[in-house]
Design a protein around this motif. Structure first.
Motif, PDB file in Angstrom:
ATOM      1  N   GLY A   1       0.820  -1.213   0.000  1.00 16.11           N
ATOM      2  CA  GLY A   1       0.000   0.000   0.000  1.00 16.11           C
ATOM      3  C   GLY A   1       0.853   1.261   0.000  1.00 16.11           C
ATOM      4  N   THR A   2       1.911   1.258   0.778  1.00 19.10           N
ATOM      5  CA  THR A   2       2.823   2.406   0.806  1.00 19.10           C
ATOM      6  C   THR A   2       3.500   2.558  -0.550  1.00 19.10           C
ATOM      7  N   TYR A   3       3.927   1.450  -1.124  1.00 10.64           N
ATOM      8  CA  TYR A   3       4.562   1.478  -2.447  1.00 10.64           C
ATOM      9  C   TYR A   3       3.620   2.087  -3.490  1.00 10.64           C
ATOM     10  N   GLU A   4       2.372   1.650  -3.497  1.00 16.05           N
ATOM     11  CA  GLU A   4       1.410   2.175  -4.464  1.00 16.05           C
ATOM     12  C   GLU A   4       1.155   3.667  -4.242  1.00 16.05           C
ATOM     13  N   LYS A   5       1.143   4.106  -2.991  1.00 12.48           N
ATOM     14  CA  LYS A   5       0.951   5.528  -2.695  1.00 12.48           C
ATOM     15  C   LYS A   5       2.147   6.337  -3.184  1.00 12.48           C
ATOM     16  N   VAL A   6       3.357   5.816  -3.001  1.00 14.81           N
ATOM     17  CA  VAL A   6       4.566   6.496  -3.493  1.00 14.81           C
ATOM     18  C   VAL A   6       4.471   6.689  -5.001  1.00 14.81           C
ATOM     19  N   LEU A   7       4.015   5.671  -5.710  1.00 14.56           N
ATOM     20  CA  LEU A   7       3.889   5.766  -7.167  1.00 14.56           C
ATOM     21  C   LEU A   7       2.867   6.817  -7.584  1.00 14.56           C
ATOM     22  N   GLN A   8       1.826   7.024  -6.772  1.00 12.93           N
ATOM     23  CA  GLN A   8       0.811   8.037  -7.078  1.00 12.93           C
ATOM     24  C   GLN A   8       1.337   9.457  -6.847  1.00 12.93           C
ATOM     25  N   LEU A   9       2.275   9.603  -5.924  1.00 12.44           N
ATOM     26  CA  LEU A   9       2.745  10.925  -5.534  1.00 12.44           C
ATOM     27  C   LEU A   9       3.761  11.534  -6.481  1.00 12.44           C
ATOM     28  N   THR A  10       4.408  10.711  -7.311  1.00 12.47           N
ATOM     29  CA  THR A  10       5.474  11.230  -8.156  1.00 12.47           C
ATOM     30  C   THR A  10       5.597  10.445  -9.456  1.00 12.47           C
ATOM     31  N   ASP A  11       6.086  11.109 -10.490  1.00 13.83           N
ATOM     32  CA  ASP A  11       6.294  10.437 -11.777  1.00 13.83           C
ATOM     33  C   ASP A  11       7.548   9.573 -11.757  1.00 13.83           C
ATOM     34  N   ASP A  12       8.564  10.016 -11.034  1.00 15.37           N
ATOM     35  CA  ASP A  12       9.820   9.278 -10.940  1.00 15.37           C
ATOM     36  C   ASP A  12       9.903   8.597  -9.583  1.00 15.37           C
ATOM     37  N   PHE A  13      10.326   7.338  -9.571  1.00 13.09           N
ATOM     38  CA  PHE A  13      10.460   6.612  -8.317  1.00 13.09           C
ATOM     39  C   PHE A  13      11.521   7.312  -7.462  1.00 13.09           C
ATOM     40  N   PRO A  14      11.153   7.817  -6.280  1.00 11.29           N
ATOM     41  CA  PRO A  14      12.077   8.660  -5.511  1.00 11.29           C
ATOM     42  C   PRO A  14      13.234   7.916  -4.857  1.00 11.29           C
ATOM     43  N   TYR A  15      13.193   6.588  -4.850  1.00 15.96           N
ATOM     44  CA  TYR A  15      14.222   5.816  -4.168  1.00 15.96           C
ATOM     45  C   TYR A  15      15.105   5.040  -5.140  1.00 15.96           C
ATOM     46  N   ALA A  16      15.131   5.454  -6.399  1.00 17.86           N
ATOM     47  CA  ALA A  16      15.989   4.800  -7.387  1.00 17.86           C
ATOM     48  C   ALA A  16      17.435   4.914  -6.910  1.00 17.86           C
ATOM     49  N   GLY A  17      18.184   3.861  -7.115  1.00 18.27           N
ATOM     50  CA  GLY A  17      19.575   3.856  -6.685  1.00 18.27           C
ATOM     51  C   GLY A  17      19.780   3.204  -5.331  1.00 18.27           C
ATOM     52  N   LYS A  18      18.711   2.928  -4.628  1.00 17.33           N
ATOM     53  CA  LYS A  18      18.778   2.209  -3.352  1.00 17.33           C
ATOM     54  C   LYS A  18      18.033   0.885  -3.524  1.00 17.33           C
ATOM     55  N   LYS A  19      18.459  -0.118  -2.796  1.00 13.94           N
ATOM     56  CA  LYS A  19      17.745  -1.391  -2.790  1.00 13.94           C
ATOM     57  C   LYS A  19      16.393  -1.153  -2.122  1.00 13.94           C
ATOM     58  N   CYS A  20      15.323  -1.651  -2.741  1.00 11.42           N
ATOM     59  CA  CYS A  20      13.976  -1.435  -2.203  1.00 11.42           C
ATOM     60  C   CYS A  20      13.191  -2.738  -2.248  1.00 11.42           C
ATOM     61  N   CYS A  21      12.728  -3.195  -1.090  1.00  9.08           N
ATOM     62  CA  CYS A  21      11.914  -4.398  -0.979  1.00  9.08           C
ATOM     63  C   CYS A  21      10.485  -3.994  -0.623  1.00  9.08           C
ATOM     64  N   VAL A  22       9.531  -4.595  -1.326  1.00 12.95           N
ATOM     65  CA  VAL A  22       8.118  -4.337  -1.060  1.00 12.95           C
ATOM     66  C   VAL A  22       7.469  -5.635  -0.614  1.00 12.95           C
ATOM     67  N   LEU A  23       6.856  -5.610   0.556  1.00  9.48           N
ATOM     68  CA  LEU A  23       6.149  -6.778   1.073  1.00  9.48           C
ATOM     69  C   LEU A  23       4.774  -6.845   0.428  1.00  9.48           C
ATOM     70  N   SER A  24       4.506  -7.964  -0.242  1.00 15.91           N
ATOM     71  CA  SER A  24       3.217  -8.106  -0.922  1.00 15.91           C
ATOM     72  C   SER A  24       2.881  -9.575  -1.087  1.00 15.91           C
ATOM     73  N   ARG A  25       1.631  -9.909  -0.855  1.00 12.55           N
ATOM     74  CA  ARG A  25       1.162 -11.285  -1.109  1.00 12.55           C
ATOM     75  C   ARG A  25       0.720 -11.446  -2.555  1.00 12.55           C
ATOM     76  N   THR A  26       0.466 -10.327  -3.239  1.00 12.62           N
ATOM     77  CA  THR A  26      -0.090 -10.410  -4.596  1.00 12.62           C
ATOM     78  C   THR A  26       0.879 -10.015  -5.695  1.00 12.62           C
ATOM     79  N   MET A  27       1.783  -9.085  -5.429  1.00 11.79           N
ATOM     80  CA  MET A  27       2.740  -8.651  -6.453  1.00 11.79           C
ATOM     81  C   MET A  27       3.990  -9.530  -6.347  1.00 11.79           C
ATOM     82  N   LYS A  28       4.492  -9.970  -7.485  1.00 10.34           N
ATOM     83  CA  LYS A  28       5.646 -10.881  -7.501  1.00 10.34           C
ATOM     84  C   LYS A  28       6.742 -10.344  -8.405  1.00 10.34           C
ATOM     85  N   GLY A  29       7.954 -10.869  -8.217  1.00 11.30           N
ATOM     86  CA  GLY A  29       9.052 -10.533  -9.110  1.00 11.30           C
ATOM     87  C   GLY A  29       9.717  -9.230  -8.746  1.00 11.30           C
ATOM     88  N   LYS A  30      10.158  -8.506  -9.777  1.00 10.62           N
ATOM     89  CA  LYS A  30      10.820  -7.237  -9.531  1.00 10.62           C
ATOM     90  C   LYS A  30      10.633  -6.300 -10.709  1.00 10.62           C
TER      91      LYS A  30
END
Length: 169
Positions: free
Chosen positions: A53-82
């Protein structure tokens, strides 16, 4: 296991977002005239961890992913892969944090925070208290959350109070 840190803003009445996840209430806060210490903190971060949910909200707030360049893990039961910027996982939070090294910023949301507290996973909390009362929303600490910390510091940043806590030894 690395150092797990919560760095987050909260309203005076304990909410991190409105019911719909909106954080518009953060837009007009009088801070220190700069970034309120964000960049200095961000430079210490090796990995970011957040719920879907936080990940999806971040995507709504900006056109560019603000954490590019850092390792980012998203906990999700439904989204898979990378994606180019994120690895999705349905592994238990404790396992994800156990394998990470360096500083892990637990970005949110409330349920991820609650689980971290339930398993005593936070080494430090940095909570920016914003002088607004929302009257409802997504709580920083959902019902049933319990933990104790020691005060490490307090800083005034304009109208914001930044509180730093450490794990109680």
């Amino acid at each position: 296991m690395g150092r797990s840190v919560l760095y987050i803003a909260v309203s005076l009445d304990g909410f991190i977002a409105r019911e719909d996840g909106s954080v518009d209430w953060l837009d007009d806060v009088k801070g220190d005239g700069g970034d309120n210490g964000y960049l200095a903190f961000y430079k210490t971060v090796d990995t970011l961890l957040m719920g879907r949910g936080t990940y999806e909200k971040v995507l709504q707030l900006t056109d560019d992913f603000p954490y590019a360049g850092k390792k980012c893990c998203v906990l999700s039961r439904t989204m898979k892969g990378k994606t180019n910027h994120v690895v999705f996982t349905d592994e238990p939070l404790t396992e994800v944090l156990a394998r990470e090294e360096g500083t892990v910023w637990v970005v949110g949301g409330g349920q991820v925070v609650k689980e971290c507290l339930a398993h005593d996973l936070f080494d430090e909390l940095f909570i920016a208290v914003i002088p607004k009362v929302l009257g409802g929303g997504i709580p920083l600490f959902p019902p049933g959350t319990e933990a104790s910390f020691s005060l490490a510091g307090v800083e005034k940043l304009g109208d914001i109070v930044s509180i730093h806590y450490k794990r109680k030894e």
